[in-house]
Design a protein around this motif. Structure first.
Motif, PDB file in Angstrom:
ATOM      1  N   GLU A 127      63.866  48.274  39.316  1.00  0.00           N
ATOM      2  CA  GLU A 127      65.281  48.500  38.401  1.00  0.00           C
ATOM      3  C   GLU A 127      66.059  47.585  39.765  1.00  0.00           C
ATOM      4  O   GLU A 127      67.189  47.103  39.239  1.00  0.00           O
ATOM      5  N   ALA A 164      66.883  44.490  39.871  1.00  0.00           N
ATOM      6  CA  ALA A 164      67.327  43.864  38.549  1.00  0.00           C
ATOM      7  C   ALA A 164      68.591  43.923  38.725  1.00  0.00           C
ATOM      8  O   ALA A 164      69.675  42.925  38.680  1.00  0.00           O
ATOM      9  N   SER A 165      69.298  44.511  39.038  1.00  0.00           N
ATOM     10  CA  SER A 165      70.620  45.339  39.320  1.00  0.00           C
ATOM     11  C   SER A 165      71.168  44.121  40.612  1.00  0.00           C
ATOM     12  O   SER A 165      72.477  43.628  40.332  1.00  0.00           O
ATOM     13  N   ASP A 217      70.766  40.480  39.044  1.00  0.00           N
ATOM     14  CA  ASP A 217      71.706  40.174  37.598  1.00  0.00           C
ATOM     15  C   ASP A 217      70.504  39.864  37.291  1.00  0.00           C
ATOM     16  O   ASP A 217      70.928  39.148  36.111  1.00  0.00           O
ATOM     17  N   LEU A 218      69.814  40.199  36.437  1.00  0.00           N
ATOM     18  CA  LEU A 218      68.400  39.690  36.104  1.00  0.00           C
ATOM     19  C   LEU A 218      68.195  40.725  35.716  1.00  0.00           C
ATOM     20  O   LEU A 218      68.286  42.034  35.107  1.00  0.00           O
ATOM     21  N   ASN A 219      67.123  40.963  33.794  1.00  0.00           N
ATOM     22  CA  ASN A 219      66.689  41.603  32.911  1.00  0.00           C
ATOM     23  C   ASN A 219      65.608  42.354  33.669  1.00  0.00           C
ATOM     24  O   ASN A 219      64.575  41.957  33.815  1.00  0.00           O
ATOM     25  N   VAL A 236      62.886  43.684  32.536  1.00  0.00           N
ATOM     26  CA  VAL A 236      61.788  43.869  32.206  1.00  0.00           C
ATOM     27  C   VAL A 236      61.334  42.137  32.175  1.00  0.00           C
ATOM     28  O   VAL A 236      60.252  42.065  32.484  1.00  0.00           O
ATOM     29  N   SER A 237      61.863  41.355  33.179  1.00  0.00           N
ATOM     30  CA  SER A 237      61.485  40.276  33.651  1.00  0.00           C
ATOM     31  C   SER A 237      61.343  39.577  35.049  1.00  0.00           C
ATOM     32  O   SER A 237      60.664  38.982  35.755  1.00  0.00           O
TER      33      SER A 237
END
Length: 179
Positions: A143, A146-147, A150-152, A154-155
């Motif tokens: 998480e 991703a933050s 700036d990614l999803n 889930v990926s």
């Protein structure tokens, strides 16, 4: 002389004196075997058996009819103490071995070369993959990755796996070219 002092004198005359040497000769092998069963080291058990008999020599209250039981009990306790000491010693040696091990010049050189290889590989792979690997190596969760990038969320697992594969592939390529 009164009757009471005669009775005390008779009692002392009837008592057989404790003969340490006879007890040592009669009991030493048994005591050494008892300790050897506990510590699993016959040579060390013999040393500890001598310590047990030294304790008997210094303890007049243990001498006498009950010396056999006292010796057995003391031998078992001494064997268990030896096991505890070994355990503590090995724990301390392991801890100090890690903390006090001074790297040799060869260790320093090898670590420096490895760092240079990693840096070189990180410059060759895609910047996004290098960022992902670096941030993950600093302990960021999926998480947080991703933050930060700036990614999803889930990926992240898939992207991280691809980055690791790219890193391994480039590292193998570089190792093959240096041989």
């Amino acid at each position: 002389m009164n009757a009471q002092s005669e009775a005390v004198g008779d009692t002392k005359a009837d008592e057989t004196p404790f003969v340490f040497e006879a007890t040592f000769r009669a009991q030493y092998e048994r005591i050494a075997r008892v300790i050897a069963r506990v510590v699993r080291d016959p040579a060390r058990a013999e040393e500890l058996a001598v310590e047990v008999f030294l304790k008997l020599w210094r303890n007049p209250q243990a001498q006498g009819e009950k010396a056999g039981g006292w010796l057995y009990r003391t031998a078992v306790r001494r064997g268990l103490d030896e096991l505890r000491q070994r355990t503590r010693r090995s724990q301390y040696e392991r801890l100090l071995g890690f903390a006090r091990r001074v790297p040799t010049p060869e260790d320093v050189r090898a670590a420096t070369e490895e760092q240079e290889r990693v840096r070189l590989v990180l410059t060759v792979i895609e910047p996004r993959q290098a960022e992902l690997l670096l941030l993950r190596s600093h302990g960021l969760s999926y998480e947080q990755l991703a933050s930060a990038l700036d990614l999803n969320p889930v990926s992240i697992g898939t992207l991280l796996s691809r980055a690791q594969q790219a890193f391994r592939k480039e590292l193998q390529k570089q190792q093959a070219s240096t041989r």
